[in-house]
Design a protein around this motif. Structure first.
Motif, PDB file in Angstrom:
ATOM      1  N   UNK A 105      34.968 123.008  62.221  1.00 15.28           N
ATOM      2  CA  UNK A 105      35.923 123.008  61.210  1.00 15.28           C
ATOM      3  C   UNK A 105      36.474 121.404  60.940  1.00 15.28           C
TER       4      UNK A 105
ATOM      5  N   UNK B 161      33.094 119.494  59.672  1.00 14.91           N
ATOM      6  CA  UNK B 161      32.516 120.013  58.414  1.00 14.91           C
ATOM      7  C   UNK B 161      33.294 120.414  57.133  1.00 14.91           C
ATOM      8  N   UNK B 162      34.533 120.723  57.581  1.00 14.33           N
ATOM      9  CA  UNK B 162      35.293 121.231  56.383  1.00 14.33           C
ATOM     10  C   UNK B 162      36.255 119.904  56.026  1.00 14.33           C
ATOM     11  N   UNK B 163      37.378 119.805  56.712  1.00 16.99           N
ATOM     12  CA  UNK B 163      38.433 118.763  56.267  1.00 16.99           C
ATOM     13  C   UNK B 163      37.950 117.508  56.530  1.00 16.99           C
TER      14      UNK B 163
ATOM     15  N   UNK C 269      34.809 116.364  56.583  1.00 14.18           N
ATOM     16  CA  UNK C 269      33.524 115.780  56.004  1.00 14.18           C
ATOM     17  C   UNK C 269      33.214 114.343  55.464  1.00 14.18           C
ATOM     18  N   UNK C 270      34.579 114.179  54.642  1.00  8.79           N
ATOM     19  CA  UNK C 270      34.433 112.775  54.167  1.00  8.79           C
ATOM     20  C   UNK C 270      34.233 111.517  55.450  1.00  8.79           C
ATOM     21  N   UNK C 271      35.007 111.602  56.086  1.00  4.33           N
ATOM     22  CA  UNK C 271      35.024 110.701  57.312  1.00  4.33           C
ATOM     23  C   UNK C 271      33.864 110.739  58.139  1.00  4.33           C
TER      24      UNK C 271
ATOM     25  N   UNK D 204      30.770 111.564  57.267  1.00  5.70           N
ATOM     26  CA  UNK D 204      29.883 110.976  56.551  1.00  5.70           C
ATOM     27  C   UNK D 204      29.853 109.438  56.403  1.00  5.70           C
TER      28      UNK D 204
ATOM     29  N   UNK E  52      32.325 125.898  57.747  1.00  8.56           N
ATOM     30  CA  UNK E  52      31.133 125.684  57.078  1.00  8.56           C
ATOM     31  C   UNK E  52      29.910 125.608  57.460  1.00  8.56           C
TER      32      UNK E  52
ATOM     33  N   UNK F  27      24.923 127.720  55.812  1.00  8.78           N
ATOM     34  CA  UNK F  27      25.743 126.761  56.463  1.00  8.78           C
ATOM     35  C   UNK F  27      25.471 125.400  56.077  1.00  8.78           C
ATOM     36  N   UNK F  28      26.395 124.413  56.336  1.00  9.45           N
ATOM     37  CA  UNK F  28      26.104 123.201  56.274  1.00  9.45           C
ATOM     38  C   UNK F  28      25.441 122.645  57.639  1.00  9.45           C
ATOM     39  N   UNK F  29      24.327 121.958  57.539  1.00 10.92           N
ATOM     40  CA  UNK F  29      23.649 121.667  58.867  1.00 10.92           C
ATOM     41  C   UNK F  29      24.056 120.160  58.881  1.00 10.92           C
TER      42      UNK F  29
END
Ligand SMILES: Cc1ncc(C[n+]2csc(CCOP(=O)(O)OP(=O)(O)O)c2C)c(N)n1
Ligand SMILES: Cc1ncc(C[n+]2csc(CCOP(=O)(O)OP(=O)(O)O)c2C)c(N)n1
Ligand code: SF4
Ligand code: SF4
Ligand SMILES: [Mg+2]
Ligand SMILES: [Mg+2]
Lengths: 609, 352, 609, 352
Positions: free
Chosen positions: B114, B117-119, B121-123, B125, B153, B171-173
């Motif tokens: 969580x 991959x959720x909140x 995700x931006x950081x 990446x 996710x 799923x997001x892998x």
């Protein structure tokens, strides 16, 4: 044919020396910025106090932009609402620009503009054939668009009796590393001057005469000043995300860092700069870096502060230093991002959920921005919390005449950090204990090689030893200590600058960029209406006793600020209790900088005068 | 299958010393407060062991996390390091900052699915994009444990929730994302596979740059039931080891023999080496496209690959890029960070 | 051997009827929640007012948790700091738990705990062999851990003279869809009761007697109540990101929506729910959906509000409806997320940079949470801005006795939305013009098939026609209208509930979950000290005239709230000007709910009594 | 190469009617205030044309954006649609919300590379993950135009800034990310390639689900110099069309003949068809792995592929997943959204 032969001219007025405002109405992206700065510098170099303000749209090229220079022998450098001299370069706004002029003003315009001088018989007109002049003096067609603007500088040099050599000097300084560019511009200024001399008869009263009121002064914008302050405060980490008007601060800092902060011995950087992916990341990196012991800062504007709120709260509770330069602009995010506002006071003073409080510093000119940048780092590291330096777009992006900056006299204050030696000596370390009674605990840095050095950092769920705790009294103790720590700030943030006027019943409180207009308004009130005013210029929140005393000692106190809601007034009201009834609002909120006349009129009407 | 329990079970009698003369308990943390049987605790145990076996000075460890059950775990290992439990999803920024402040720290971030991959995700990446030198462990249970079991996710399509509902999304892998984004150390493991985790962690400690490790780590309380695709049983049944990993730290080179079947070897910047022994097919962990196509394939087959999926130890890391002076920025003396008076005067002169 | 034979017992006291508090000290994840609820329900069904509060850690299983039930014939249902009856189930806290008991209290404990009754001779002890009882009554070993808790319910039923049938009834209701679970629990309760009857001699004074003070009442938690309110307010879009304590609200809403809001005709949903990737996304989706015309809401806690700030500001400036349920908890993000606080008042009232203001509604019990959820949607759509419903963890996650909810009498207010027909009739549409003088403009929805329907939405950079503008007067006009709009709120948000006590010099102001303790404290002050108090219960911000009058008419006004900084007091201070000196603080901030004794003592000490 | 200028240059004399009897100017917007020559304006022009040619009712268009020069463009097309210039990087959430409120809208989001790949990365990933039916255009100039030319995360390694500095990082390739994440319509184009853009936009309008379109769109003011890898010249020299695209809308099926060389055809849910004519190698736009490997290859070669890179029109979209009643949620009558009194009484009874 020049306009000097037009019929029905206003009478020649008595000369007005070193007291006028010039506005250049143009489109952004047309390269007029340099010309305007050179004009301002020329006046400055003649010893006349002056300021320059650029009113530009949130767009890159092609929209209306107005640059205003004010020269004033008495040192009033706030925006002046009324214009004396207008240079019309923008077809889109020419009618409105001319319409807005006061009677008796001067209007220079490009002969290509569809201007009919008859529409305002009360103006002094000068028509200028820019294209012709520039064509003659600048053989390289590609450069013409840029140097066109230097033509009006030359023309104005002639009309205002500004020494052309000063313009040349300014150009040479500006293009110190590009002598060719200097030359092209010098030629253009000369051409403008020559053309004017040959073709214009001066019919307006405005003149510049040498004086010596700018000795020792510099011209700089506030973001560069703050950036320099940080560089001299030993900043080691800068993280940022571009946003107007704070990008300038970061970009200036990067330039200074690259120039002055490469280690001589190794050629390597004594700093790290990261362009983050957004503001949440930039403040997060600041906290991580500060936690590890770096002197870290970021700069942003209101939207960025909104995004940073959660982390700012963490900084308060977990007690991690951070310096945030907030270059305030008009909100919200899709608002007027290129307009000024003192609008983030409420947000910054309490950013985040829960019981959080943050100190704010308010520089009112570049020299103070330089000093306060340094103070902010010292305070942030000593108090282990976020400290805001509150600039605004007006201070940040405009050119200000300022005292030269003073080299810091005190060594850096890195705060209560325990070294291995300290730990050996003390034999004990409790991260969140109030050892000194000032609410400020001691910390260690990661990497400290001592068995008792480490601790675990988290928000408010801990006891004095930094161990996890949800116990009611641990929480309350900690919160009480944090409140105490915030109280300690009162004595450590820069105090107000107070000027008691004997016999004054009225007090003014202002801060930041409202200062210059406030000073001028006080003189207007005194000179025009015999109304005396005392003046307290706030330099920081939280306030100290001097602020309370000042309010006590006046019948009415006008809080002058550039937002709608009286955000500072409210903080003051909460400070002074019953005396809040004395506080009156002078709120300017249009996106453009406050001017003295607005203050004077608002005060007079509230005083029933 | 009973997973290990964190810290408390690290056998106190284990008195073996590492190259610093420290023993395993020197790397322990506080007692775990996670649910008994939580996969996260097993991971914690191998983290402890990896730091011990690699002989990392405990005081040089910086332990960063976001928020979640997984994000609590930095309190459960290497107590002598500094720890930072930050805000939800923003561990990458905090960790990047710590690395900026002191590039000599051994920075490890622990996050959840969580949190990442959720909140986050931006950081996440952008951390990979920067290649910040640190270990990033995502303890992946397909749910938000700490907020009581909502799907995250990374939950698989059709996986059943504790309350019997099917997860509606693919799923997001995060491994596939990391590979695609060019992360130079991408691994996946399973909290039940202690040997593999240990080898991966040790290799990660030798790697210069972001080492991203996704570990399927069952949530015993909210996602360990029949029908869940992140349960112990499911994971055990569907784990596909892509190779066996042998790790040879730079300080043990002499003793290490090549084991039979170890065909591929990759060397890290510090001289440490990792050796792979094929399991089934030959897998080249330095081939980005193969990594992705194997990941896609197992995604389709509803199994999961474990091992070091992608490795490129030559990629430039963020600190190399920044090229700062050798000592930590945190402790530079004033003489290095405040330019002399003449410099200010020079600047002033230009502005006069 | 039971403890009833132990030496040195305290004397049998006079019976205490329907007035006591019970605490069950256990570990979370042990399944005691159902048992505790059943116990509370049994008392409730006997007509005795009661409340239940769960104090649990930020962790899933294995850490100490305390559940407290208060039964009180006079209807005091606030937390009571002193305990009368303790049930010890947790070895980790048993000593502390026992230590904290007042003299004369009752202690039930599991015989497996290492308790020595001699340590507190002033207590009444009952030792219970849980394992033995449960083993006998529950053959399925796997279920034993869960039903163990029902044993103490049975024991307490016996000791407190609670009708066992009421417990059975409660269990049947609770397990209406799982009759087998009901049975196992019924057997366990019976076994506890039987064992107690056979082995215990009652030596304590506490008893339950039937009365009729719960007629027509229900038991529900505040988040379920608010969720129901939204469902009956016709919510069509819910977006959320899990966070304690607001997840419960969303999960309850989802359950209700699935049950009651599937279209009969098509079997399809009349709503959409999205679990967003974070709070920035959930508020963004709410704004997008509201802009398109849906009734949209989200729920979160303080950290979420921090993250939403920028978007909340956009909602204010661009005038887009949004309903946010803020279930407040102790901050910051890594603080005490499972503890209660009224701590987001400052943040929510002004969230975002710039001059932003947002209305807040404060329900103080479930029935009001239900009503206000509906009002919030009506207000948000009418005023086209964010409206907050401010619950807190205490209201949200605990079981409250409440009046049954009233079915809404008024139709949904969808606000000033112009349809195609309206546009045809009017022939004109200016998105941001103040047609009605209330500051509230008209809007159209995307998809409206009329040539003048469309407009472009952005922040503050527009004129009345929603055309892009950076003109100072357009900006100022718009800001003035927004200020007017906010003023209009005063007459439309729920007004305070005021109770003037003749002759009272002291006024109390409280709101939300501080209400129950405040009522009780007023009675304590009257009955114990003869101090009379008037009481104003705030239900919304901004305030109205009644609030100002109330403060005017009292000598001192105590503002009672659950945060450190007196956040509501500050809002009130700003409202009442000079009279702010009358405002005194009663600030409770420990993470646990406020209690009457704390208020009483704080007031008495401030009154010098 | 002189790009077109937005709106003003759409020829007013063009009086051809579309299937709704509307003419091109019915799809125009306000005059652009971007720099003359900005790539974004060329994109705007093709958006206008696509809506016109597809005969979309203008009042049903919802135009969403974040902040940036690119994000200003929704004001420059389809004035009769409602537009929303939101906050930076959060267009996906706003757009998702609009789709929730009214699933019948034709929702288009315009974003920039800064808006998407930096601050907006998290929302971008999750929008794709949800497959929200909308068109997502990223106008990619490698810089933050509106804040005056800082590099964005899509800037290429070594690309020179206006001030002569090299970009230090590899670019984030949003198309590769989108493919990896399973987005079912991923395209890339160049603002100078009007014909291709138009075909892609029309196909995107027929697609049910998120259609992600990355368009290299030079910033004439800050990133159009020698050394930039997002300049007109560079783009023109390095564009590699992967195929020619022929689009046949469902309402024109009869007239459409297969053109010579059009070998592959994919059909959308509404019956519209897209036909591909190979350019150079044979490319299968329904093959995820091929898409990625071609992308990696061109990344290495420092060129960029354009065309519809990946297409899978059968994937379930978010609205299908949500399965709401047919009318927009926005306008459901109270009779459908407020349950009757008996329901409340039933609930109360359970709680008594
Ligand atoms: C801003 C914010 N939003 C939400 C939360 C609530 N929250 C705490 S942990 C968590 C999810 C954790 O899930 P994961 O990262 O998978 O960790 P796990 O507990 O499963 O190990 C959430 C949503 C929070 N703390 N902060
Ligand atoms: C929260 C926030 N941070 C920063 C900004 C400043 N800002 C405005 S536009 C922009 C970048 C735009 O870049 P891009 O999306 O690539 O659009 P372009 O202008 O290049 O088309 C930034 C950083 C902002 N408006 N809001
Ligand atoms: S809830 Fe799940 S993830 Fe959290 S500690 Fe328990 S088992 Fe582990
Ligand atoms: S700055 Fe660049 S992106 Fe922005 S309008 Fe000008 S050319 Fe376009
Ligand atoms: Mg998880
Ligand atoms: Mg861009």
């Amino acid at each position: 044919m020049t306009t000097s032969l037009a019929p029905d001219k206003p009478k020649v007025q008595a000369p007005v020396i070193n007291d006028f405002s010039i506005e250049v109405a143009t489109v952004n992206g047309s390269g007029s910025q340099t010309a305007n700065n050179m004009l301002m510098r020329s006046i400055f170099q003649m010893g006349v106090p002056c300021s320059g303000k650029n009113l530009f749209p949130s767009n890159i090229a092609g929209l209306p932009t107005w640059f205003t220079i004010r020269a004033n022998k008495d040192g009033y450098i706030a925006r002046k609402a009324e214009l004396d001299i207008l240079v019309c370069m923008n077809p889109d706004t020419v009618f409105e620009d001319i319409q807005n002029l006061r009677s008796g003003a001067v209007c220079l315009y490009n002969e290509e503009l569809p201007v009919n001088e008859d529409i305002r018989k009360d103006l002094t007109w000068y028509k200028i054939p820019f294209a012709r002049i520039v064509k003659e003096c600048c053989p390289d067609a590609k450069l013409r668009r840029l140097v066109t603007n230097m033509i009006y500088v030359g023309v104005l040099d002639f009309l205002l009796e500004i020494d052309l050599q000063e313009t040349f000097k300014a150009l040479k300084k500006n293009f110190a590393r590009k002598p060719k560019a200097a030359d092209v511009n010098i030629v253009a200024a000369q051409a403008g001057y020559d053309w004017a001399k040959a073709n214009l008869v001066k019919r307006d009263p405005f003149r510049v005469q040498r004086m010596n009121k700018t000795q020792g002064k510099i011209i700089i914008d506030g973001t560069s000043a703050a950036a320099l302050g940080a560089v001299f405060a030993g900043v080691t980490v800068l993280t940022w995300y571009p946003i107007t008007p704070s990008s300038s601060l970061c970009e200036a800092m990067i330039d200074y860092l690259n120039e002055y902060r490469m280690d001589k011995a190794t050629g390597k950087a004594t700093f790290a700069v990261v362009q983050a992916e957004d503001e949440l990341a930039s403040i997060g990196m600041v906290l991580g870096a500060s936690w590890a012991g770096a002197r870290a800062c970021t700069a942003t504007a209101g939207p960025g502060i909104s995004l940073m709120s959660e982390f700012i709260g963490l900084s308060y509770y977990a007690e991690i230093p951070a310096v945030i330069f907030d270059v305030q602009r008009t909100g919200p995010s899709t608002g007027l991002p290129t307009r000024t506002m003192q609008g983030d006071i409420r947000q910054c003073s309490g950013a985040s959920h829960g019981d959080t409080k943050h100190p704010l510093l308010f520089p009112s000119d570049p020299s103070e921005a330089f000093d306060m940048a340094g103070q902010a780092f010292d305070l942030a590291e000593r108090f282990q919390t976020t400290v805001f330096v509150m600039l605004d777009l007006d201070l940040g992006m405009n050119n200000w005449m300022s005292d030269a900056f003073n080299y810091p006299t005190k060594p850096l204050d890195r705060g209560k950090v325990l070294s291995v030696e300290d730990l050996k000596r003390l034999g004990k370390f409790e991260r969140y204990r109030d050892v000194d009674g000032d609410g400020i605990p001691y910390r260690t840095l990661p990497g400290t090689d001592h068995p008792i050095a480490s601790y675990f950092t988290r928000g408010s769920g801990h006891n004095e030893k930094a161990l996890y705790s949800e116990k009611p009294h641990d929480y309350k103790n900690n919160m009480d200590r944090l409140a105490r720590k915030f109280e300690t700030f009162r004595a450590h943030v820069p105090g107000p600058v107070v000027e008691y006027e004997p016999g004054a019943e009225i007090g003014f409180i202002a801060f930041g960029t409202s200062h210059a207009a406030t000073q001028e308004s006080r003189d207007q009130l005194r000179n025009e209406k015999g109304v005396k005013t005392s003046y307290l210029r706030l330099r920081a929140y939280p306030f100290n006793q001097a602020v309370r005393d000042f309010i006590s000692r006046h019948k009415h106190v006008y809080v002058i600020e550039q937002n709608r809601d009286g955000q500072m007034r409210d903080l003051l009201a909460l400070e002074v209790g019953g005396e809040c009834t004395k506080l009156r609002r002078v709120n300017h909120y249009t996106g453009v900088a406050i001017d003295a006349r607005f203050i004077t009129n608002t005060v007079l009407s509230q005083e029933g005068k | 299958m009973a997973p290990e329990i964190a810290t408390p079970q690290v056998p106190a009698e284990q008195r073996k010393q590492n190259r610093l003369g420290l023993i395993l308990p020197d790397y322990q943390g506080s007692a775990s407060t996670l649910c008994a049987g939580c996969g996260h605790d097993s991971i914690t145990n191998q983290i402890i062991r990896a730091y011990f076996e690699m002989g990392i000075p405990p005081h040089m460890v910086a332990k960063m996390s976001g928020i979640g059950c997984s994000s609590k775990t930095p309190a459960y290992f290497v107590n002598k390091g500094h720890g930072f439990n930050a805000v939800h999803g923003r561990m990458p920024a905090i960790a990047t900052g710590a690395v900026l402040g002191n590039k000599h720290l051994y920075t490890i971030g622990v996050s959840g699915d969580g949190d990442t991959a959720s909140i986050g995700m931006g950081q996440f990446v952008h951390l990979l994009h920067r290649n910040v030198p640190m270990i990033y462990i995502m303890e992946n249970n397909g749910v938000y444990g700490l907020t009581k079991g909502q799907f995250s996710a990374t939950a698989d399509l059709g996986s059943k929730s504790k309350w019997g509902k099917d997860n509606p999304a693919e799923p997001i892998d995060c491994c596939a994302m990391a590979v695609e984004l060019g992360c130079a150390f991408v691994a996946r493991s399973f909290s039940g596979d202690t040997k593999q985790m240990l080898a991966i962690f040790k290799a990660a400690l030798a790697h210069k740059g972001t080492a991203f490790i996704d570990i399927v780590s069952p949530c015993i309380t909210f996602n360990n039931h029949e029908g869940s695709t992140k349960s112990y049983k499911w994971a055990k049944d569907h784990e596909e080891q892509i190779h066996e990993i042998g790790f040879v730290p730079f300080f043990e080179q002499v003793e290490a023999e090549v084991k039979p079947g170890e065909t591929r070897e990759v060397q890290f910047q510090d001289g440490s080496r990792v050796r792979f022994k094929a399991v089934g097919k030959d897998y080249d962990p330095t081939n980005k496209e193969q990594a992705l196509s194997e990941l896609f394939k197992t995604q389709k087959e509803r199994s999961f690959l474990t091992g070091i999926l992608y490795l490129n130890p030559k990629q430039k890391d963020f600190c190399t890029e920044l090229d700062t002076v050798d000592p930590p920025l945190a402790t530079l003396p004033e003489s290095l960070t405040r330019p002399p008076k003449e410099v200010l005067e020079e600047v002033m002169e230009r502005l006069r």
